[in-house]
Design a protein around this motif. Structure first.
Motif, short mmCIF file in Angstrom:
data_model
loop_
_atom_site.label_atom_id
_atom_site.label_comp_id
_atom_site.label_asym_id
_atom_site.label_seq_id
_atom_site.Cartn_x
_atom_site.Cartn_y
_atom_site.Cartn_z
N LEU A 181 -50.27 1.10 0.57
CA LEU A 181 -48.92 0.62 0.81
C LEU A 181 -48.06 0.78 -0.44
N HIS A 182 -46.81 1.13 -0.21
CA HIS A 182 -45.87 1.39 -1.30
C HIS A 182 -44.84 0.28 -1.43
N GLY A 183 -44.41 0.04 -2.66
CA GLY A 183 -43.34 -0.92 -2.89
C GLY A 183 -42.53 -0.52 -4.11
N LEU A 184 -41.33 -1.08 -4.22
CA LEU A 184 -40.47 -0.88 -5.38
C LEU A 184 -40.43 -2.18 -6.18
N TYR A 185 -40.56 -2.07 -7.50
CA TYR A 185 -40.57 -3.26 -8.34
C TYR A 185 -39.53 -3.11 -9.44
N LEU A 186 -38.73 -4.15 -9.60
CA LEU A 186 -37.68 -4.16 -10.62
C LEU A 186 -37.78 -5.48 -11.39
N ALA A 187 -38.09 -5.38 -12.70
CA ALA A 187 -38.26 -6.57 -13.53
C ALA A 187 -36.96 -6.95 -14.22
N GLN A 188 -36.80 -8.22 -14.50
CA GLN A 188 -35.69 -8.72 -15.30
C GLN A 188 -35.82 -8.21 -16.74
N PRO A 189 -34.70 -8.04 -17.45
CA PRO A 189 -34.77 -7.59 -18.84
C PRO A 189 -35.44 -8.61 -19.75
N GLN A 190 -35.32 -9.88 -19.41
CA GLN A 190 -36.03 -10.93 -20.14
C GLN A 190 -37.03 -11.56 -19.20
N ALA A 191 -38.18 -11.96 -19.77
CA ALA A 191 -39.25 -12.51 -18.94
C ALA A 191 -38.73 -13.62 -18.02
N SER A 192 -39.05 -13.49 -16.75
CA SER A 192 -38.66 -14.48 -15.75
C SER A 192 -39.83 -14.74 -14.82
N HIS A 193 -40.01 -15.99 -14.46
CA HIS A 193 -41.07 -16.35 -13.51
C HIS A 193 -40.54 -16.41 -12.08
N ARG A 194 -39.28 -16.01 -11.90
CA ARG A 194 -38.68 -15.96 -10.56
C ARG A 194 -38.95 -14.59 -9.92
N TYR A 195 -39.41 -14.60 -8.67
CA TYR A 195 -39.68 -13.35 -7.96
C TYR A 195 -39.14 -13.44 -6.53
N ALA A 196 -38.50 -12.38 -6.09
CA ALA A 196 -38.05 -12.27 -4.70
C ALA A 196 -38.77 -11.10 -4.04
N VAL A 197 -39.49 -11.39 -2.98
CA VAL A 197 -40.13 -10.34 -2.18
C VAL A 197 -39.20 -10.06 -1.02
N CYS A 198 -38.57 -8.88 -1.04
CA CYS A 198 -37.50 -8.54 -0.09
C CYS A 198 -38.04 -7.58 0.98
N CYS A 199 -38.09 -8.04 2.21
CA CYS A 199 -38.72 -7.29 3.31
C CYS A 199 -37.66 -6.67 4.22
N HIS A 200 -37.74 -5.36 4.38
CA HIS A 200 -36.75 -4.62 5.16
C HIS A 200 -36.98 -4.74 6.67
N GLY A 201 -36.04 -4.20 7.41
CA GLY A 201 -36.09 -4.28 8.86
C GLY A 201 -36.81 -3.11 9.51
N ASN B 80 -32.08 -22.86 -5.67
CA ASN B 80 -32.05 -23.75 -6.82
C ASN B 80 -32.74 -25.08 -6.54
N LYS B 81 -32.86 -25.45 -5.27
CA LYS B 81 -33.58 -26.67 -4.90
C LYS B 81 -35.09 -26.50 -5.04
N HIS B 82 -35.55 -25.26 -4.88
CA HIS B 82 -36.99 -25.06 -4.74
C HIS B 82 -37.64 -24.17 -5.79
N ILE B 83 -36.83 -23.49 -6.61
CA ILE B 83 -37.37 -22.57 -7.61
C ILE B 83 -36.74 -22.87 -8.97
N GLY B 84 -37.53 -22.72 -10.05
CA GLY B 84 -37.06 -23.02 -11.40
C GLY B 84 -35.83 -22.22 -11.80
N LYS B 85 -35.23 -22.63 -12.91
CA LYS B 85 -33.96 -22.05 -13.36
C LYS B 85 -34.13 -20.56 -13.74
N LYS B 86 -33.02 -19.83 -13.60
CA LYS B 86 -33.04 -18.41 -13.98
C LYS B 86 -32.95 -18.26 -15.50
N PRO B 87 -33.39 -17.10 -16.03
CA PRO B 87 -33.26 -16.84 -17.47
C PRO B 87 -31.79 -16.87 -17.88
N LEU B 88 -31.53 -17.33 -19.10
CA LEU B 88 -30.14 -17.51 -19.55
C LEU B 88 -29.39 -16.20 -19.65
#
Length: 325
Positions: A81-101, A311-319
């Protein structure tokens, strides 16, 4: 004697005629079921889904394609299986898994991915089985894909044990993340789910399309197609149910649907919302939005609601996280 012989032949002829009629009916149902199965789920058939489609990448789709890196995964049943991955420029523990139609590609999640990226999320956009570069003989409308998403989540957690993950999907992707939400093996790193215009079950969605496209009754035509799918692809249409999976989840879920959606009927919003067992669930209706148009019809309402939910359920974004350009 002659009259007696005729009387004996009569029932035999009737039985033969009945047997022939039954054989014709069974044959016709087998043909119809097989045709609908290939038409809906087989990319090589070239019906509603095809890997031969040429995709134009521009705007956010091109941005995601050009700035991401390839990721690969082997599914539980041996598919690459293939996927595309794009990381934040500064370390972030936030991740979004985006599923297409259905019938789409991960690059087409670029517009949504850009919003998540601006909010400080690393982006993983998997290609569903039998789509884009992912292997797979047949698509499964989110049902087998739910286990693929669990595997993708596992790969994120292996890379970052402190990951906080949102599952996001549109249409078939929306159904996929709802089905994934009820999986017992889903890591606790998944903090919430955002689904946009997903269907309540594969059976319900195909029943509507069967009537819309072919003007055929659900019984016995869809039953035949479901049986063929069970034999060929390993699942039945009624089994592939977001409703049943949502009954087993405690994850916070945001349900979104356009009020003018007829492809995945707007009425399904309440069906999946009420089925969800989570004590923390929300829903958003977008007036005037057809299928998959909610975010473009009222982007301010859409993304402000999504951001507040995250913002209710996931930690703050990198500054210093910054928007896609």
């Amino acid at each position: 004697m002659e009259k007696t012989a005729k009387k004996r032949r009569g029932p035999k002829i009737a039985l033969i005629v009945l047997a022939v009629l039954l054989a014709l009916i069974v044959g016709a149902l087998a043909f119809a079921g097989n045709y609908l199965f290939h038409f809906a789920l087989d990319p090589e058939f070239g019906g509603m889904i095809s890997k031969e489609t040429e995709w134009d990448l521009e705007g956010d789709s091109a941005w995601l394609d050009e700035n991401s890196e390839d990721r690969w995964l082997t599914s539980h049943d041996g598919l690459k299986l293939h996927g595309l991955y794009l990381a934040q420029p500064q370390a972030s523990h936030r991740y979004a898994v985006c599923c297409h139609g259905y019938g789409s590609i991960p690059q087409y999640m670029g517009r949504s991915a850009a919003h998540f990226y601006e909010l400080g999320f690393n982006i993983l956009a998997p290609a569903a089985r039998a789509h884009e570069l992912s292997e797979g003989r047949y698509a499964s409308m989110g049902w087998l894909e739910r286990r693929d998403i669990v595997a993708w989540v596992d790969s994120i957690v292996e890379q970052d044990p402190d990951a906080e993950i949102v599952l996001y999907g549109i249409s078939m992707g929306g159904a996929t993340v709802m089905m994934t939400a009820g999986e017992a093996g889903l890591p606790p790193n998944v903090k919430c789910v955002v689904e946009d215009c997903g269907y309540s079950s594969v059976w319900d969605e195909f029943a509507g399309q069967l009537d819309e496209l072919f003007h055929l009754p659900t019984f016995p035509v869809l039953d035949a197609a479901s049986l063929v799918t069970q034999v060929r692809a390993g699942f039945g249409f009624k089994e592939a149910s977001a409703v049943e999976q949502l009954k087993k989840t405690s994850l916070p879920v945001l349900f979104i649907h356009g009020e003018d959606d007829t492809f995945v009927p707007y009425s399904m919003l309440d069906v999946v919302y009420h089925a969800c067992a989570s004590p923390d669930k929300e829903k958003l209706s977008i007036p005037g939005a057809a299928h998959g148009e909610a975010s473009s019809k009222d982007p301010e309402l859409y993304w402000s609601t999504v951001e507040a939910f995250l913002n209710k359920h996931i930690g703050k974004k990198p500054l210093d996280s910054h928007a896609a350009s």
